[in-house]
Design an enzyme around this catalytic site. Structure first.
Site, PDB file in Angstrom:
ATOM      1  N   ASP A 189     -13.029  -5.413   0.689  1.00 46.13           N
ATOM      2  CA  ASP A 189     -13.927  -6.573   0.819  1.00 46.13           C
ATOM      3  C   ASP A 189     -15.184  -6.147   1.558  1.00 46.13           C
ATOM      4  O   ASP A 189     -15.169  -5.228   2.372  1.00 46.13           O
ATOM      5  CB  ASP A 189     -13.225  -7.719   1.563  1.00 46.13           C
ATOM      6  CG  ASP A 189     -12.562  -7.253   2.835  1.00 46.13           C
ATOM      7  OD1 ASP A 189     -11.414  -6.767   2.770  1.00 46.13           O
ATOM      8  OD2 ASP A 189     -13.208  -7.323   3.899  1.00 46.13           O
TER       9      ASP A 189
ATOM     10  N   GLU B 171       0.828  -1.200   0.000  1.00 48.03           N
ATOM     11  CA  GLU B 171       0.000   0.000   0.000  1.00 48.03           C
ATOM     12  C   GLU B 171       0.865   1.253   0.000  1.00 48.03           C
ATOM     13  O   GLU B 171       0.463   2.293  -0.515  1.00 48.03           O
ATOM     14  CB  GLU B 171      -0.914   0.007   1.240  1.00 48.03           C
ATOM     15  CG  GLU B 171      -1.927  -1.130   1.269  1.00 48.03           C
ATOM     16  CD  GLU B 171      -2.537  -1.369   2.659  1.00 48.03           C
ATOM     17  OE1 GLU B 171      -3.475  -2.170   2.743  1.00 48.03           O
ATOM     18  OE2 GLU B 171      -2.070  -0.772   3.661  1.00 48.03           O
TER      19      GLU B 171
HETATM   20  N1  ADE Z   1      -8.413  -4.790   5.849  1.00 45.08           N
HETATM   21  C1  ADE Z   1      -8.989  -5.083   4.673  1.00 45.08           C
HETATM   22  N2  ADE Z   1     -10.116  -5.817   4.850  1.00 45.08           N
HETATM   23  C2  ADE Z   1     -10.254  -5.989   6.180  1.00 45.08           C
HETATM   24  C3  ADE Z   1     -11.196  -6.661   6.989  1.00 45.08           C
HETATM   25  N3  ADE Z   1     -12.225  -7.306   6.471  1.00 45.08           N
HETATM   26  N4  ADE Z   1     -11.014  -6.644   8.321  1.00 45.08           N
HETATM   27  C4  ADE Z   1      -9.960  -6.007   8.857  1.00 45.08           C
HETATM   28  N5  ADE Z   1      -9.037  -5.355   8.152  1.00 45.08           N
HETATM   29  C5  ADE Z   1      -9.182  -5.344   6.819  1.00 45.08           C
END
Ligand code: ADE
Length: 268
Positions: A226, A39
């Site tokens: 996500d 990132e």
């Molecule tokens: N970073 C990216 N997706 C995540 C998630 N579902 N939970 C915690 N950190 C994250």
């Protein structure tokens, strides 16, 4: 605080005048804390930063510091680096707290930006690739069901408020909930819901704790990789979207840094 026999009180005066200077002069030193190197590296290139071998950090820590000047800003990007035993990025609250503490002491930033990815809740309006600025941060995996300790566990803190920046850049705003797991247990889900969170990450509230302790304003920029209340397995969806969403995150962070350049904290 009354000066002790060995303390003429000048340190307190110095700290006070530094704080008031930061309010009245343009921001000059920015600290970006980014958990994953994937990132961070596009931003390192964008701002033409160089890795500093003499980081000012304790000997032996894997923390990475990239520094340089961009426009009127001194920018440091700090990553917790690779786990010394396993070689993966040191994600999560422990590394985030330590690297934040070490960086504030070594670099004395005017403002911290924690940038990273997050899970998003579609029921709260999040979609893949959205970039959020967190209004508040809290923990969802520190359950201590004893009066007042319960509130300590949740550790709710407000991010530094940036109403003008939000208006100008048209960014989404939501509450951020932090825990040390990528997935979500039923207890986590209940706590995240109690936190009224739109996004969930693994570092934000820990960085907020340290920044608050050392009185450095902090903002949190999170891009959604996500959908936490969707039907795809989180780890799979996260890995699938990481590269594309990182590009969206880095674009937003660049716009935010450009907006900050030349402004005082009170103008954000
Ligand atoms: N970073 C990216 N997706 C995540 C998630 N579902 N939970 C915690 N950190 C994250």
């Amino acid at each position: 605080m009354a000066p002790t026999p060995h303390d003429d009180g000048s340190q307190g005066v110095k700290e006070e005048s530094m704080a008031s200077q930061t309010a009245t002069r343009p921001i000059s030193s920015l600290l970006l804390i980014i958990a994953m190197q994937t990132e961070a590296l596009p931003l390192v290139n964008k701002f033409q930063l160089t890795e500093d071998a003499d980081s000012g950090f304790p000997k032996g820590v894997p923390w990475l510091r990239y520094q340089g000047n961009y426009k009127d800003l001194k920018i440091n990007i700090v990553c917790p680096g690779k786990d010394t035993a396993l070689g993966v990025d040191s994600v999560g609250t422990i590394s985030a707290s330590l690297v934040t503490y070490g960086s504030i002491l070594a670099l004395q930033p005017d403002l911290i930006i924690n940038a990273g990815t997050a899970g998003g809740f579609k029921a709260k309006g999040a979609s893949i690739g959205d970039v959020f600025v967190a209004s508040d941060v809290a923990f969802h995996d520190r359950r201590i069901p004893i009066p007042v300790f319960d509130l300590y566990g949740v550790g709710l803190r407000q991010a530094f408020q940036t109403p003008n920046l939000l208006k100008e850049l048209n960014l989404k705003v939501g509450k951020l909930s932090t825990g040390d797991s990528l997935d979500m247990s039923p207890q986590d889900e209940a706590s995240i819901s109690a936190n009224d969170a739109t996004i969930k990450d693994m570092e934000g509230a820990a960085i907020a704790y340290v920044a608050d302790l050392l009185k450095v304003p902090a903002i949190f920029i999170k891009a959604v990789t996500d959908i936490t209340d969707g039907d795809k397995p989180t780890a799979e969806e996260f890995l699938q979207n990481l590269a594309a969403v990182t590009a969206a995150l880095d674009l937003a962070v660049t716009q935010i840094v450009d907006y900050i350049n030349g402004k005082r904290l009170s103008e954000l």
